[in-house]
Enzyme design. Structure first.
Site, PDB file in Angstrom:
ATOM      1  N   ASP A 162       0.833  -1.210   0.000  1.00 29.53           N
ATOM      2  CA  ASP A 162       0.000   0.000   0.000  1.00 29.53           C
ATOM      3  C   ASP A 162       0.867   1.258   0.000  1.00 29.53           C
ATOM      4  O   ASP A 162       0.594   2.199  -0.743  1.00 29.53           O
ATOM      5  CB  ASP A 162      -0.945   0.016   1.197  1.00 29.53           C
ATOM      6  N   SER A 184      -6.994   0.515  -0.429  1.00 29.79           N
ATOM      7  CA  SER A 184      -5.904   1.137   0.318  1.00 29.79           C
ATOM      8  C   SER A 184      -6.308   1.389   1.775  1.00 29.79           C
ATOM      9  O   SER A 184      -5.546   1.109   2.709  1.00 29.79           O
ATOM     10  CB  SER A 184      -5.511   2.449  -0.381  1.00 29.79           C
TER      11      SER A 184
HETATM   12  N1  URA Z   1      -6.602   7.264   2.410  1.00 29.95           N
HETATM   13  C1  URA Z   1      -5.940   6.096   2.223  1.00 29.95           C
HETATM   14  O1  URA Z   1      -5.466   5.475   3.159  1.00 29.95           O
HETATM   15  N2  URA Z   1      -5.808   5.637   0.979  1.00 29.95           N
HETATM   16  C2  URA Z   1      -6.320   6.265  -0.091  1.00 29.95           C
HETATM   17  O2  URA Z   1      -6.168   5.784  -1.184  1.00 29.95           O
HETATM   18  C3  URA Z   1      -6.997   7.496   0.110  1.00 29.95           C
HETATM   19  C4  URA Z   1      -7.136   7.980   1.386  1.00 29.95           C
END
Ligand code: URA
Length: 437
Positions: A162, A184
């Site tokens: 991520d 994400s």
């Molecule tokens: N917050 C996150 O953790 N990921 C994203 O893609 C957008 C906002």
């Protein structure tokens, strides 16, 4: 895995990918075996063509499996994690974590840094001298058990895919995609062993999702993912058509959060924190918690939540005197100038993203991941939609490094406010809740 170019070509041409294809690509990218430009092409194809439910589940699973997890087995308190999709003057976590902890819950919060126009909880906390956000998994677990809350940076071992993909999305204009955001957000939540995931899905001019309908779809996708993992999750779609609190910066937000914790400040920020505290108690404490709203309000008025904040600051190496005298402990900007309204009227609309950008330009945020933030600078803006503003009224203050930067920020803030002669209703704070589990 098939040839990675074939996988990208299939997504480019609008086909659904298999779990193996997505997993192979994501894990290979996390290991450094796939180049950035190849992963970027995949992200753009996914951004344009979208990902269906199974593909989004596969992406989320691959990201969770790219690293270690934080099971928190040594914490006996009912555990909650809370995440915002990103907003302006959004200090909910700073107040929610100690408040929920003072109600008997355990809050393990892995936070991010500010990116784009949205602020980051870690940057805000690091404006407290000495505050350490790099905690090991064992430290987080111990602190959640002893103090009730810990707010720390995501460790490098947790969902590394991520971190890499998010930075690449930021660099390739592929952030604002519903399935990519959902995967994400949820991979980070699913990697931590909490009993409840609370999501604050922002909607409006300061959010990635500009309308409540888009935010609702994101909320439902996220709770759907939690459901696939058998995890309890409640997502609120909340208003981000204007800054939530008054402070857009770092030290300024800490000072505001402390005022809320002291019970000295009412308004939308406090109200939203209470909503989340009620939601968490409903799921984790059930009927035993009595009147949950009154309990949350009492935790503030009694000083319990503030005391828990102090203990968290101390446990993480920060100067606990910040709680008693924020202005003496927090860094302050060299230049402060008032924001004075150009005309009179009712505040009808706010370009919250522009206000976030003005704060970034002052140095409160970063344009690129590697940049440092200036903890002292930022914007305080008081009126909310529906409030009336007099002519030449002081409606806020810009905190800046120099006069030129301050003047530019004042102009940008005033340009972001639309005054009208008509009465305007305040937007709702919460558009709706979506539940899983
Ligand atoms: N917050 C996150 O953790 N990921 C994203 O893609 C957008 C906002």
């Amino acid at each position: 895995m098939s040839d990675v170019r074939e996988v990208i070509a299939r997504k480019r041409d609008g086909h659904a990918l298999t779990e193996d294809e997505i997993r192979g690509l994501v894990l290979a990218y996390a290991r450094g075996e796939v180049a950035d430009e190849v992963a970027a092409a995949f992200l753009m194809a996914a951004f344009i063509r979208g990902l269906d439910t199974d593909e989004t589940v596969a992406l989320t699973r691959a990201m969770v499996d790219s690293g270690t997890t934080l099971p928190l087995e040594g914490v006996s308190r009912p555990k909650v994690d809370k995440h915002s999709t990103g907003g302006v003057a959004d200090s909910v976590t700073l107040v929610f974590a100690p408040l929920a902890a003072s109600l008997g819950l355990g809050v393990a919060k892995l936070s991010g840094r500010g990116l784009g126009h949205t602020g980051g909880t870690l940057d805000k906390l690091e404006s407290i001298p000495g505050f350490r956000t790099e905690l090991s998994g064992e430290e987080i677990e111990r602190q959640v058990q002893d103090v009730g809350c810990a707010i720390a940076a995501q460790t490098k071992e947790l969902v590394p895919a991520d971190g890499k993909l998010y930075a690449l999305r930021d660099a390739t204009a592929t952030v604002a995609s519903l399935p990519l955001i959902a995967a994400s957000v949820m991979c980070k939540k699913l990697a931590v062993g909490t009993d409840l995931i609370l999501l604050d899905v922002k909607a409006g001019s300061g959010a990635f999702m500009k309308t409540p309908e888009d935010a609702r779809q994101l909320a439902e996708t996220c709770v759907g993912l939690a459901g696939r993992w058998g995890r309890a999750c409640r997502a609120a779609v909340t208003d981000m058509s204007q800054p939530l609190g008054d402070s857009v910066g770092n030290a300024l937000d800490i000072a505001e959060a402390i005022e809320v914790l002291r019970g000295e400040r009412v308004g939308r920020l406090r109200d939203l924190v209470i909503e989340f505290a009620v939601a968490a108690q409903e799921v984790l404490l059930g009927s035993s918690a009595g009147d949950k709203r009154a309990g949350a309000e009492r935790a503030i008025s009694s000083g319990d939540a503030l005391e828990t904040f102090r203990r968290m600051v101390e446990a993480q190496g920060g100067d606990p005197r910040v709680v008693d005298d924020p202005s003496a402990i927090l860094p302050s900007a060299r230049v402060t100038i008032p924001i004075v309204s150009r005309s009179e009227g009712t505040l009808g609309a706010v370009d919250a993203e522009a206000i976030g950008q003005a704060a970034v330009e002052l140095g409160a945020g970063r344009r690129r991941k590697e940049e440092a933030v200036d903890p002292a600078v930022g914007i305080v803006l008081r009126p909310k939609i529906g409030d009336t503003v007099g002519p030449d009224e002081e409606i806020g203050v810009v905190h800046a490094r120099d006069r030129r930067a301050a003047d530019r920020a004042v102009a940008r803030v005033l340009d972001a406010l639309a005054l009208t002669d008509e009465p305007v209703e305040a937007p709702p704070l919460v558009y709706g809740w979506h539940d899983a589990g």
